[in-house]
Write a protein that holds these residues in place. Structure first.
Motif, PDB file in Angstrom:
ATOM      1  N   UNK A 128       0.826  -1.213   0.000  1.00 13.10           N
ATOM      2  CA  UNK A 128       0.000   0.000   0.000  1.00 13.10           C
ATOM      3  C   UNK A 128       0.855   1.257   0.000  1.00 13.10           C
ATOM      4  N   UNK A 129       0.347   2.297  -0.642  1.00 10.18           N
ATOM      5  CA  UNK A 129       1.070   3.565  -0.708  1.00 10.18           C
ATOM      6  C   UNK A 129       1.099   4.270   0.646  1.00 10.18           C
ATOM      7  N   UNK A 156      11.595  -4.459  -0.042  1.00 10.28           N
ATOM      8  CA  UNK A 156      11.204  -3.072  -0.287  1.00 10.28           C
ATOM      9  C   UNK A 156      11.053  -2.339   1.025  1.00 10.28           C
ATOM     10  N   UNK A 157      11.221  -1.028   0.969  1.00  9.38           N
ATOM     11  CA  UNK A 157      11.051  -0.182   2.138  1.00  9.38           C
ATOM     12  C   UNK A 157       9.635   0.398   2.152  1.00  9.38           C
ATOM     13  N   UNK A 158       9.099   0.576   3.350  1.00  6.59           N
ATOM     14  CA  UNK A 158       7.772   1.155   3.493  1.00  6.59           C
ATOM     15  C   UNK A 158       7.816   2.129   4.664  1.00  6.59           C
ATOM     16  N   UNK A 159       7.152   3.275   4.490  1.00  7.54           N
ATOM     17  CA  UNK A 159       7.117   4.301   5.519  1.00  7.54           C
ATOM     18  C   UNK A 159       5.762   4.268   6.214  1.00  7.54           C
ATOM     19  N   UNK A 160       5.788   4.044   7.518  1.00  5.89           N
ATOM     20  CA  UNK A 160       4.565   3.962   8.305  1.00  5.89           C
ATOM     21  C   UNK A 160       4.372   5.279   9.051  1.00  5.89           C
ATOM     22  N   UNK A 161       3.168   5.841   8.926  1.00  2.00           N
ATOM     23  CA  UNK A 161       2.875   7.119   9.578  1.00  2.00           C
ATOM     24  C   UNK A 161       2.223   6.907  10.927  1.00  2.00           C
ATOM     25  N   UNK A 220      -2.778  -3.627   7.312  1.00  2.00           N
ATOM     26  CA  UNK A 220      -2.393  -3.380   5.928  1.00  2.00           C
ATOM     27  C   UNK A 220      -2.290  -4.715   5.196  1.00  2.00           C
ATOM     28  N   UNK A 221      -2.651  -4.712   3.923  1.00  2.00           N
ATOM     29  CA  UNK A 221      -2.567  -5.921   3.113  1.00  2.00           C
ATOM     30  C   UNK A 221      -1.275  -5.914   2.304  1.00  2.00           C
TER      31      UNK A 221
END
Length: 241
Positions: free
Chosen positions: A156-157, A236-241, A165-166
């Protein structure tokens, strides 16, 4: 009757005080050396990644190098180079070291295109990454085909901490969906925390799982796929807010 001189008592008292002061000090009072290990210091690593040559010829070799320090001190670490090229599965090479803090690996038989090098550094309590790039210009050598396993991560973006999150992925082998593979997501932070989430298969070659990221910040999502002689992964990297 013999009378004890007061001067003798004073001398004995002084002697006792002197002996007490020269005795071993309690452990709390002894000065302990500072722990300078990466896990205890909390100082992030400095990673300098490079590729030589930065512009290579088709079929040639490229040496990728990483220098790892904490402050001015070279760091002994476990280093791995992940080599990515568009349209091909990622390759992982173990970094070898001839001196503390300097690691390298040789990428053999490079083909035309932009290559991304992701350096993975694991030291006690620390996982950090750095990126370098190199370019190969020219025509692909005869006999080079894009066969093998292709892993496509669909993340997810926007991800919010505490919300589900899926995580989805499509797995191909020789251009066809790879069904029945043992597939799982490895989710981790720079502090070393790991979560392993098994993925379920929907349509052939399509896998997914759900995960709630507990905290905000930068997270790594790694897809691991195994079936028979196939063992591949992509990150991959993901940014969590």
């Amino acid at each position: 009757m013999f009378r004890k001189s007061p001067w003798i008592s004073v001398a004995v008292l002084i002697l006792l005080v002197t002996l007490t002061g020269c005795g071993p000090q309690p452990e709390e009072a002894q000065q302990k050396p500072a722990d300078s290990s990466p896990e205890m210091s909390g100082v992030p690593l400095t990673i300098v990644a490079s590729a030589d040559p930065a512009a290579a010829s088709p079929g040639g070799n490229v040496t990728v190098t990483a220098e790892v320090k904490q402050g001015d001190r070279p760091v002994a670490a476990d280093v791995e180079f992940e080599i990515r090229r568009s349209g091909e599965p990622a390759r992982r090479l173990k970094g070898s070291s001839t001196e503390t803090g300097r690691y390298s690996a040789v990428v053999q038989g490079v083909q035309p295109g932009e290559h991304t090098v992701i350096v993975h550094v694991n030291a006690p309590g620390i996982h950090q990454m750095e990126t370098a790039r190199f370019t190969v210009k020219g025509e692909a050598q005869a006999g080079h085909h894009h066969h093998g396993t292709e892993l496509q991560l669909d993340l997810p973006d926007t991800v919010t901490a505490g919300q589900t999150a899926t995580l989805a992925a499509k797995v191909l082998h020789d251009g066809k969906p790879l069904s029945g593979a043992e597939t799982k997501f490895e989710i981790r932070t720079g502090s070393g925390r790991h979560h392993w989430i098994p993925a379920r298969e929907g349509k052939p070659g399509e896998y997914s799982a759900e995960f709630s990221f507990p905290t905000a910040g930068a997270w790594s999502v790694v897809l691991h796929v195994e079936k028979g002689s196939i063992h591949d992964h992509v990150e991959r990297q993901i940014q969590v807010k």
